[in-house]
Motif scaffolding. Structure first.
Motif, mmCIF file in Angstrom:
data_model
loop_
_atom_site.group_PDB
_atom_site.id
_atom_site.type_symbol
_atom_site.label_atom_id
_atom_site.label_comp_id
_atom_site.label_asym_id
_atom_site.label_seq_id
_atom_site.Cartn_x
_atom_site.Cartn_y
_atom_site.Cartn_z
ATOM 1 N N LEU A 322 -92.070 29.890 103.603
ATOM 2 C CA LEU A 322 -90.740 29.367 103.858
ATOM 3 C C LEU A 322 -90.173 28.748 102.590
ATOM 4 N N ALA A 323 -89.003 29.229 102.154
ATOM 5 C CA ALA A 323 -88.397 28.776 100.900
ATOM 6 C C ALA A 323 -87.231 27.832 101.133
ATOM 7 N N VAL A 324 -87.020 27.408 102.370
ATOM 8 C CA VAL A 324 -85.915 26.506 102.675
ATOM 9 C C VAL A 324 -86.373 25.071 102.444
ATOM 10 N N THR A 325 -85.648 24.343 101.609
ATOM 11 C CA THR A 325 -86.021 22.970 101.272
ATOM 12 C C THR A 325 -85.169 21.983 102.048
ATOM 13 N N PRO A 326 -85.787 21.157 102.897
ATOM 14 C CA PRO A 326 -85.007 20.131 103.594
ATOM 15 C C PRO A 326 -84.356 19.172 102.599
ATOM 16 N N THR A 327 -83.183 18.684 102.936
ATOM 17 C CA THR A 327 -82.484 17.733 102.076
ATOM 18 C C THR A 327 -83.186 16.386 102.140
ATOM 19 N N SER A 343 -90.471 4.381 110.748
ATOM 20 C CA SER A 343 -91.927 4.585 110.665
ATOM 21 C C SER A 343 -92.509 5.119 111.970
ATOM 22 N N THR A 344 -91.746 5.036 113.063
ATOM 23 C CA THR A 344 -92.267 5.496 114.352
ATOM 24 C C THR A 344 -91.843 6.926 114.674
ATOM 25 N N ARG A 345 -91.202 7.581 113.763
ATOM 26 C CA ARG A 345 -90.760 8.959 114.020
ATOM 27 C C ARG A 345 -91.967 9.893 114.094
ATOM 28 N N PRO A 346 -92.088 10.663 115.157
ATOM 29 C CA PRO A 346 -93.201 11.606 115.247
ATOM 30 C C PRO A 346 -92.998 12.785 114.299
ATOM 31 N N ALA A 347 -94.085 13.391 113.889
ATOM 32 C CA ALA A 347 -94.037 14.564 113.016
ATOM 33 C C ALA A 347 -94.195 15.827 113.857
ATOM 34 N N VAL A 451 -90.958 15.106 119.005
ATOM 35 C CA VAL A 451 -89.946 15.162 117.937
ATOM 36 C C VAL A 451 -88.557 15.346 118.546
ATOM 37 N N LEU A 452 -88.443 16.266 119.492
ATOM 38 C CA LEU A 452 -87.138 16.536 120.094
ATOM 39 C C LEU A 452 -86.639 15.345 120.904
ATOM 40 N N ASP A 453 -87.556 14.643 121.576
ATOM 41 C CA ASP A 453 -87.164 13.430 122.297
ATOM 42 C C ASP A 453 -86.568 12.408 121.332
ATOM 43 N N ARG A 454 -87.239 12.242 120.184
ATOM 44 C CA ARG A 454 -86.762 11.258 119.209
ATOM 45 C C ARG A 454 -85.400 11.677 118.626
ATOM 46 N N SER A 502 -81.838 14.118 107.363
ATOM 47 C CA SER A 502 -83.033 14.436 106.573
ATOM 48 C C SER A 502 -84.257 14.585 107.476
ATOM 49 N N TYR A 503 -84.420 13.681 108.422
ATOM 50 C CA TYR A 503 -85.555 13.763 109.341
ATOM 51 C C TYR A 503 -85.476 15.033 110.185
ATOM 52 N N GLU A 504 -84.314 15.341 110.711
ATOM 53 C CA GLU A 504 -84.185 16.524 111.554
ATOM 54 C C GLU A 504 -84.542 17.792 110.779
ATOM 55 N N GLU A 505 -84.116 17.866 109.524
ATOM 56 C CA GLU A 505 -84.460 19.042 108.725
ATOM 57 C C GLU A 505 -85.967 19.115 108.471
#
Length: 522
Positions: A322-327, A343-347, A451-454, A502-505
């Motif tokens: 994958l060559a797409v770079t998140p901002t 800091s509580t954002r799930p990965a 992730v989607l819930d957050r 940024s997090y969503e990307e």
């Protein structure tokens, strides 16, 4: 003939909205500040939703110092030629030689007739334009002795005094598409000004239309190179290519340079009211097109090498990793007020080892970044509006009207909603609804659930922050002068929006490249 050798011009084509007059002037000044050569406005005197173009041009001339101005194009049936000639010359003298005459034969005849103009057949309209150009040139020709006398069928001038002459040789640029109009351009005009969007086959139509102009010029004893070829263009800046003039700036550079070298276009006028698009066009596209064209003119063949390099950049996301770079998150916060704990954002779960992403999949993943870039541009516009409100250039009410039109204000700020407003192709062809993307990703990979819930929770927060900006504008209308709450609301929107995008990307660009925005896309 392909390249006619003219110096390149880059300009803006702005909407003269009467509902936001301060914004129109601010955009014109932005064009000058960004480095564009020209600002143009459409002219529809029968349209009450538009500012009068000539009045607007005069106001903008006084508010700027360098940029050139033109109608795009002025409506001849509602503008008498002698008066128009003197108006152009007067404003050119007052502005220091910065006015050109964009001129059209007329269209929308019912509207023209409704406000007192004469309805003309297509043939009559061309003949009237031909006569008007003769009148205008005679008025400007102050070196010739005697009065202006033109015995035309549509315009009869029987002894008008000459002058004033413009401060510089003002060009007469004619908007034309049909053969009779093109022949008129060849024998009588200084420039040809069509819109690319009006050409059904796009650039493929330019050679044949140029040929008509060239043949007419030669028949009139003129050098075809004396007729500048201008073009109104529109498109979209994006991280990945999605068609002609829809992609990254380097793609625009290659395609516009091709229009110059292959079709002789030497003036590109961007139809856009987006400050970010104007800045990209002026500061990234225009200099690079000039450089590429100059190199090819100096050393024919160099363009092929440069074009190959550009294509490598554009097509860098070939099948493979994958060559797409998140901002990235800018990391700087303008306020101390945090509406969530980052800091509580799930990965997101890791991608399968060795997964191969096709170019189509790469483009799907990049599309989320394109959508986010649109929202980032809207954020820049919000901050620019704040500064204009503080300076008194734009009223709080006008700023609120702009905010209400923005994508970020729509439908509780869900991903599906702003895709529905921005991803036109997707919405038209696949019936995307507000809540279809996240459910599709949940079904495709249950591990994405946290992730989607957050993300959904953060969407609600951002919606409330956008609403707080609107409330601050309402309070400012009631209590003008105190910008504290409005500044705080806009700064908080900046912090939350940039952090969230940024997090969503980081979290879902890769899953979107694997699963798509809807079933069957990838």
């Amino acid at each position: 003939m392909s390249d006619y050798g003219h110096e390149l011009i880059f300009g803006g084509f702005l909407t003269p909205s009467a509902g936001q007059p301060e914004q129109v002037v601010a955009l014109a000044k932005r064009c000058e500040q960004a480095g564009l050569d020209l600002v143009t406005f459409q002219d529809h005197p029968y349209q009450p939703g538009f500012l009068d173009t000539w009045t607007l041009m005069s106001f903008v001339a006084a508010a700027t110092s360098r940029v050139r101005l033109a109608g795009n194009v002025l409506n001849l049936p509602l503008r008498q030629p002698v008066v128009l000639a003197r108006s152009v010359a007067s404003l050119d003298l007052l502005s220091g030689g910065r006015v050109e005459l964009g001129l059209g034969a007329g269209a929308f005849w019912e509207a023209i007739e409704a406000v007192g103009g004469r309805r003309l057949s297509p043939r009559q309209a061309v003949d009237a334009l031909d006569e008007a150009i003769r009148v205008i040139r005679e008025v400007w020709n102050t070196e010739r002795r005697g009065m202006v006398r033109v015995e035309g069928e549509h315009y009869r001038v029987v002894g008008a005094k000459r002058g004033p002459a413009p401060a510089h040789p003002a060009g007469i640029w004619v908007g034309a598409y049909k053969p009779r109009m093109l022949r008129l351009v060849g024998r009588a005009a200084d420039g040809w000004l069509p819109s690319l969007s009006y050409l059904p086959d796009g650039p493929a139509e330019l050679p044949g239309m140029n040929a008509v102009i060239d043949e007419s010029a030669e028949a009139a004893g003129r050098d075809p190179r004396s007729v500048r070829r201008l073009l109104n263009v529109s498109g979209r800046f994006a991280r990945s290519s999605a068609g002609f003039l829809a992609g990254p700036p380097e793609q625009w550079v290659e395609e516009l340079a091709g229009l110059t070298l292959d079709h002789g276009v030497s003036a590109f006028i961007l139809g856009a009211d987006d400050p970010t698009a104007i800045q990209l066009f002026a500061q990234e596209v225009a200099p690079a097109v000039r450089e590429l064209v100059a190199a090819e003119r100096a050393e024919p063949g160099s363009r092929a090498t440069a074009a190959a390099e550009q294509r490598e950049v554009i097509e860098a996301g070939g099948a493979g990793t994958l060559a797409v770079t998140p901002t990235p998150d800018p990391g700087v916060r303008l306020t101390d007020h945090q509406l969530w704990d980052e800091s509580t954002r799930p990965a997101a779960p890791p991608a399968p080892a060795g997964h191969v992403y096709t170019p189509h999949a790469q483009a799907v993943g990049a599309h989320l970044v394109d959508v986010h870039d649109h929202l980032r541009r809207e954020l820049t516009q919000v901050r620019d509006l704040l500064e204009q409100v503080k300076r008194g250039v734009v009223s709080a009410g006008a700023a609120r009207a702009v905010l209400n039109q923005m994508t970020m204000r729509q439908n509780n700020w869900t991903l599906g909603a702003y895709c529905a407003a921005y991803c036109t192709v997707v919405t038209q062809h696949h019936g995307l609804e507000d809540n279809s993307i996240f459910p599709h990703l949940r079904r495709s990979d249950p591990g994405l659930g946290p992730v989607l819930d957050r993300l959904e929770a953060e969407h609600v927060v951002i919606h409330d922050v956008v609403e707080s900006v609107d409330r601050a504008l309402v309070d400012l209308i009631r209590n003008p002068g105190d910008f504290t709450e409005l500044q705080r609301a806009v700064d908080l929107l900046t912090d939350t929006l940039l952090s969230h995008l940024s997090y969503e990307e980081r979290a879902i660009v890769e899953p979107l490249a694997r699963y798509g925005f809807y079933a069957g896309q990838v």
